[in-house]
Design a protein around this motif. Structure first.
Motif, short mmCIF file in Angstrom:
data_model
loop_
_atom_site.label_atom_id
_atom_site.label_comp_id
_atom_site.label_asym_id
_atom_site.label_seq_id
_atom_site.Cartn_x
_atom_site.Cartn_y
_atom_site.Cartn_z
N VAL A 134 4.46 0.09 8.99
CA VAL A 134 3.69 1.16 8.43
C VAL A 134 4.86 2.30 8.41
O VAL A 134 5.41 2.74 9.32
CB VAL A 134 2.48 1.93 9.34
CG1 VAL A 134 1.99 3.25 8.67
CG2 VAL A 134 1.41 0.88 9.00
N GLY A 135 5.07 2.78 7.21
CA GLY A 135 6.17 3.95 7.03
C GLY A 135 5.33 5.56 6.75
O GLY A 135 4.56 5.36 5.80
N PHE A 172 0.95 -1.24 -0.17
CA PHE A 172 -0.07 -0.04 0.14
C PHE A 172 0.73 1.20 0.06
O PHE A 172 1.85 1.50 0.72
CB PHE A 172 -0.82 0.20 1.18
CG PHE A 172 -2.20 1.14 1.22
CD1 PHE A 172 -3.31 1.00 0.58
CD2 PHE A 172 -1.69 2.42 1.63
CE1 PHE A 172 -4.19 1.75 0.64
CE2 PHE A 172 -2.70 3.43 1.67
CZ PHE A 172 -3.99 3.08 1.09
N PHE A 173 0.72 2.04 -0.99
CA PHE A 173 1.68 3.23 -0.82
C PHE A 173 0.87 4.41 -1.56
O PHE A 173 0.53 4.63 -2.46
CB PHE A 173 2.61 2.94 -1.79
CG PHE A 173 3.97 4.17 -1.81
CD1 PHE A 173 4.57 3.94 -0.68
CD2 PHE A 173 4.11 4.78 -2.72
CE1 PHE A 173 5.60 4.69 -0.53
CE2 PHE A 173 5.47 5.64 -2.59
CZ PHE A 173 6.00 5.65 -1.47
N ARG A 174 0.44 5.33 -0.39
CA ARG A 174 -0.24 6.78 -0.71
C ARG A 174 1.01 8.04 -0.81
O ARG A 174 1.66 7.87 -0.01
CB ARG A 174 -1.31 7.23 0.05
CG ARG A 174 -2.49 6.22 0.41
CD ARG A 174 -3.27 6.01 -0.87
NE ARG A 174 -3.44 7.29 -1.87
CZ ARG A 174 -4.65 7.84 -1.86
NH1 ARG A 174 -5.66 7.69 -1.04
NH2 ARG A 174 -4.78 8.96 -2.65
N VAL A 175 0.58 8.72 -1.79
CA VAL A 175 1.94 9.99 -2.01
C VAL A 175 0.98 11.27 -1.90
O VAL A 175 0.00 11.40 -2.56
CB VAL A 175 2.31 9.89 -3.52
CG1 VAL A 175 3.44 10.89 -3.44
CG2 VAL A 175 2.96 8.27 -3.55
N GLY A 176 1.72 12.06 -1.05
CA GLY A 176 1.05 13.47 -0.84
C GLY A 176 1.25 14.39 -2.05
O GLY A 176 2.28 13.72 -2.86
N ALA A 177 1.12 15.56 -1.88
CA ALA A 177 1.64 16.41 -3.04
C ALA A 177 3.15 16.81 -2.83
O ALA A 177 3.56 16.79 -1.68
CB ALA A 177 0.84 17.79 -2.70
N GLU A 214 -3.17 14.64 4.03
CA GLU A 214 -2.30 13.69 4.70
C GLU A 214 -2.43 12.34 4.50
O GLU A 214 -3.45 11.85 4.97
CB GLU A 214 -3.04 14.16 6.26
CG GLU A 214 -2.07 13.55 7.38
CD GLU A 214 -0.46 14.32 7.32
OE1 GLU A 214 0.22 13.53 7.53
OE2 GLU A 214 -0.43 15.70 7.24
N PRO A 215 -1.42 11.84 3.90
CA PRO A 215 -1.53 10.31 3.49
C PRO A 215 -1.71 9.59 4.71
O PRO A 215 -0.88 9.86 5.48
CB PRO A 215 0.05 10.17 2.57
CG PRO A 215 0.37 11.55 2.20
CD PRO A 215 -0.31 12.43 3.21
N ALA A 216 -2.39 8.29 4.33
CA ALA A 216 -2.52 7.52 5.47
C ALA A 216 -2.95 6.33 4.92
O ALA A 216 -3.37 5.82 3.74
CB ALA A 216 -3.75 7.61 6.36
N VAL A 217 -2.35 5.17 5.65
CA VAL A 217 -2.63 3.86 5.30
C VAL A 217 -4.22 3.39 5.65
O VAL A 217 -4.65 3.39 6.59
CB VAL A 217 -1.48 2.59 6.06
CG1 VAL A 217 -1.55 1.20 5.69
CG2 VAL A 217 -0.17 3.24 5.53
N SER A 237 2.90 4.26 3.68
CA SER A 237 3.29 2.75 3.15
C SER A 237 3.00 1.97 4.05
O SER A 237 3.32 2.08 5.28
CB SER A 237 4.75 2.78 2.61
OG SER A 237 5.17 1.80 2.13
N LEU A 238 2.66 0.85 3.54
CA LEU A 238 2.59 -0.55 4.08
C LEU A 238 3.76 -1.35 3.76
O LEU A 238 3.56 -1.90 2.43
CB LEU A 238 1.31 -1.11 4.24
CG LEU A 238 1.34 -2.50 5.25
CD1 LEU A 238 1.53 -2.22 6.59
CD2 LEU A 238 0.06 -3.23 5.11
#
Length: 277
Positions: A156-157, A21-26, A210-213, A37-38
């Motif tokens: 979780v990172g 899992f990987f979310r990327v902010g601005a 605010e990226p979150a898993v 990230s997971l």
């Protein structure tokens, strides 16, 4: 994991990873992105053998061809050894031999694993005993994925990916990795994502503030349920990687036709991780 061969050599190992899992902010003013990230360690590991020397050097062995990698100060393992020497005042150098099993420039953190294993090996070889907490701080200086390579497991990172918290995970997942002959540059993939988000056609999917898993993916690894995980996996960088390497679309479709529960580009790619039953 470390293993002292004798007073002159220490071997340490650190795992490659996939981002399930990987979310990327601005893009931020400092040129970085906040991420969520997971991480999950895989059974492919990098092995670093450290021996006493007057200077700093590195060579490569193993099933992954490292002949094209830099062996000077650009190499992350050399940077790791020099950073530890500077931190502790150690006056000598080290001869590093890295047995590579993690694909190069494949989005699986092979270089980060080299750096993490080097920190561990040199700390033991030189008897500098800086402690786990300080090693983690030094790892974060070297790169966002290096602290996880030091830690392993499932975590979780957040922040730049280096602020870690352990994720509860039970059992084992099974992955099939589709490798590419050509790598992708992580900075180029991030830049392509930024351009994609600036395109008016894609502004319906803006960068998260605010990226979150997501809780769904955490529940999937907690219960070791591959079906749940297949539904919850996500990688914001995938759209950029597929645009830069369109042939990966065919690989994803082929893997799923052949029975994978789901496929995902690992990190910045181009390695694709297929989740198997």
């Amino acid at each position: 994991m470390t293993e002292r061969e004798n007073s002159e050599a220490v071997v340490a190992r650190a795992p490659g990873k996939i981002n399930i899992f990987f979310r990327v902010g601005a893009l931020e003013p400092d040129g970085y992105h906040r991420v969520a990230s997971l991480y999950q360690a895989v059974s492919l590991v990098e092995e670093v053998r450290a021996e006493h020397a007057d200077t700093f050097s590195v060579s490569f062995a193993g099933p992954i061809d490292g002949s094209g990698l830099p062996v000077d100060g650009r190499n992350l393992a050399i940077q790791a050894a020099r950073l530890l020497a500077e931190e502790t005042g150690y006056p000598g150098g080290v001869r590093l031999t890295i047995t590579k099993q993690v694909p190069i420039a494949g989005g699986m953190g092979g270089g980060s694993a080299d750096a993490a294993a080097t920190l561990i090996a040199c700390d033991a070889l030189w008897n500098t005993n800086v402690g786990r907490e300080r090693l983690h701080e030094l790892a974060a200086v070297l790169g966002a994925d290096v602290p996880f390579a030091l830690k392993g497991g499932t975590a979780v990172g957040t922040g730049r990916g280096d602020e870690l918290s352990q994720a509860l995970s039970t059992g084992t997942f099974h992955w099939v990795l589709a490798l590419s002959e050509h790598g992708l540059s992580t900075p180029v993939v991030y830049r392509e994502l930024d351009l994609h988000r600036e395109d008016p056609l894609h502004r319906m999917n803006p960068a998260p503030a605010e990226p979150a898993v997501d809780s769904a993916v955490l529940q999937a690894v907690r219960s070791c349920d591959p079906q749940l995980l297949a539904e919850a996996m996500l990688n914001d960088l995938q759209v950029a990687a597929l645009k830069l390497a369109p042939a990966l679309v065919d690989v994803l479709e082929l893997g799923e036709r052949l029975g994978a529960l789901a496929g995902i580009v690992s990190g910045s790619g181009p390695t694709i991780a297929f989740l198997a039953e």
